[in-house]
Write an enzyme that holds these catalytic residues in place. Sequence first.
Site, short mmCIF file in Angstrom:
data_model
loop_
_atom_site.label_atom_id
_atom_site.label_comp_id
_atom_site.label_asym_id
_atom_site.label_seq_id
_atom_site.Cartn_x
_atom_site.Cartn_y
_atom_site.Cartn_z
N ALA A 40 5.83 -5.06 -2.72
CA ALA A 40 6.21 -4.04 -3.73
C ALA A 40 5.22 -3.73 -4.60
O ALA A 40 5.28 -2.39 -4.92
CB ALA A 40 7.45 -4.90 -4.49
N HIS A 41 4.28 -4.37 -4.76
CA HIS A 41 3.32 -3.81 -5.68
C HIS A 41 2.48 -2.54 -5.45
O HIS A 41 1.72 -2.17 -6.16
CB HIS A 41 2.36 -4.92 -6.57
CG HIS A 41 1.30 -5.43 -5.46
ND1 HIS A 41 -0.04 -5.20 -5.68
CD2 HIS A 41 1.45 -6.40 -4.52
CE1 HIS A 41 -0.99 -5.80 -4.95
NE2 HIS A 41 0.06 -6.55 -4.18
N GLY A 67 2.68 -9.46 0.73
CA GLY A 67 2.17 -8.91 1.93
C GLY A 67 1.44 -10.31 2.72
O GLY A 67 1.60 -10.36 3.84
N THR A 68 0.57 -11.03 1.81
CA THR A 68 -0.14 -12.13 2.37
C THR A 68 1.04 -13.17 3.15
O THR A 68 0.80 -13.70 4.31
CB THR A 68 -0.99 -12.62 1.43
OG1 THR A 68 -1.79 -11.78 0.80
CG2 THR A 68 -1.56 -13.89 2.14
N THR A 117 13.96 -20.93 -4.21
CA THR A 117 14.73 -20.15 -5.09
C THR A 117 14.15 -18.65 -5.20
O THR A 117 12.90 -18.48 -5.33
CB THR A 117 14.82 -20.73 -6.28
OG1 THR A 117 15.20 -22.00 -6.34
CG2 THR A 117 15.78 -19.76 -7.46
N ASN A 135 -5.94 -0.57 4.96
CA ASN A 135 -6.25 -0.61 3.27
C ASN A 135 -7.65 0.23 2.78
O ASN A 135 -7.55 0.43 1.64
CB ASN A 135 -6.04 -2.08 2.97
CG ASN A 135 -6.92 -2.91 3.51
OD1 ASN A 135 -6.67 -3.02 4.74
ND2 ASN A 135 -7.79 -3.71 2.83
N CYS A 174 -9.57 -7.81 -2.52
CA CYS A 174 -10.03 -9.18 -2.11
C CYS A 174 -11.67 -9.56 -1.93
O CYS A 174 -12.07 -10.49 -2.12
CB CYS A 174 -9.18 -9.93 -1.05
SG CYS A 174 -7.55 -9.08 -1.11
N GLN A 231 0.26 -1.26 3.33
CA GLN A 231 -0.27 0.18 2.77
C GLN A 231 0.55 1.37 3.11
O GLN A 231 0.32 2.45 2.66
CB GLN A 231 -1.66 0.45 3.21
CG GLN A 231 -2.63 -0.64 2.66
CD GLN A 231 -3.02 -0.45 0.84
OE1 GLN A 231 -2.85 0.42 0.55
NE2 GLN A 231 -3.66 -1.58 0.47
N1 PLP Z 1 -2.26 -6.14 3.86
C1 PLP Z 1 -2.71 -5.28 3.31
C2 PLP Z 1 -2.89 -4.21 4.46
C3 PLP Z 1 -3.15 -5.06 2.22
O1 PLP Z 1 -3.61 -4.07 1.93
C4 PLP Z 1 -2.74 -6.13 1.26
C5 PLP Z 1 -3.22 -6.16 -0.18
O2 PLP Z 1 -3.93 -5.52 -0.54
C6 PLP Z 1 -2.07 -7.30 2.00
C7 PLP Z 1 -1.79 -7.33 3.19
C8 PLP Z 1 -1.89 -8.28 0.89
O3 PLP Z 1 -0.58 -8.19 0.14
P1 PLP Z 1 -0.20 -8.93 -1.35
O4 PLP Z 1 -1.10 -8.49 -2.14
O5 PLP Z 1 1.20 -8.52 -1.50
O6 PLP Z 1 -0.41 -10.32 -0.69
#
Ligand code: PLP
Length: 392
Positions: free
Chosen positions: A197-198, A69-70, A234, A148, A323, A176
Amino acid sequence: MLYLDNAATSPMRPQVFAAMLPYLQENFYNPSSVYSPARKVRAAIDDTRAFIGDALGVSSEEIFFTSGGTESDNWAIKGTLEKATRGRHIVTSAAEHHGILYVCKHLEKNGCEVTYLDVDGEGFVNAQDLARALRDDTALVSVMLANNEVGTIQPIAEMAEIARQRGVPFHTDAVQAVGHIPINISELGVDMLSFSAHKFGGPKGIGVMYIKKGTPVFPLFWGGAQERSKRAGTENVAGIVGMGEALKITLEELPTEITRVSALRDKLIAEILREIPHTSLNGATGDKRLPGNVNVSFRFIEGESVLLILDMQGCCASTGSACSSGSLEPSHVLTAMGISPEMANGAIRFSLGAANSENDIYALMQILKPAVEKLRMLSPLYDDYLKNNKGS
Ligand code: PLP
């Protein structure tokens, strides 16, 4: 162990692990190599891409694999701004994940202008506020699909349409949302969408950035020609295969899981509000809230202290995004919603998932109620409250 932090990350399904294993062992080949064992690995990536595109209502050519996501969020913003011709103005919301907000803050120091849309008391962005914020030099709008911390589901299709009419690309952080509510990206009408995915039973470190054909976005990573030269490096083959498997299982179960998990959520909210006084729910209700999200504020005490007691009793929850856990600043999301610093500091997020059942709600209430009572007994704020309300 009582795991109620599925929005931070979710346990991997055994079938997902089984699907990944061959790509960590015998099928270890580099998918870019030309020999036949490597072509089999390439086929696994292509098949997963086709499945994901199909499952989310878009073309497989519009699906790009990232590290999560990040990265997808960073890519959407930085990649669009680097290629923007209209100007360097970004519109986002004050309640976004830091994966969006901190990129915007960084770009502000480098000549970009950012408008942070307010959210209301339930966490909703007003689509008319968005319409008013758009300018001739607006390069991008980014508003998250589901929050989130409080689980509020935004009217993204309506906002994407407003941006489309003004010719401004629209990105949504759906980290989310994917795997938790039904999603058809074409129907949402967005130009870019991130997910990871997680959050739905897949592995960590793998995600997707959907980029609608023709959307002008520069790569974030440069190097090899992977991902049609848009994302060098890769491929995380086992991660990609695992994500596909997790999405398949999750989408099969989704119709029944939405009903089951929403009922659990509503039961937990009702129990907490009934059993523990001076407590309030943060965010929206019903189908405007993510099925698994419960975010409540306990007045007079710190959410972090409740978490420590829960942890000692084997229960995992969170004060908001993983975070920002451990930071003493009140949550930027709750603050943006107009919640007082005292109530924001007393907030806890419980996020339910596929592995949770009604027994978990009872087990949680057994430890949560005494934990809150114990902390209130030690709270000077509560003491003042009792003194001031004697006899009332
Ligand atoms: N965006 C949202 C709304 C999230 O809740 C999160 C993770 O908590 C992220 C982005 C970041 O995702 P990732 O952990 O895959 O980097």
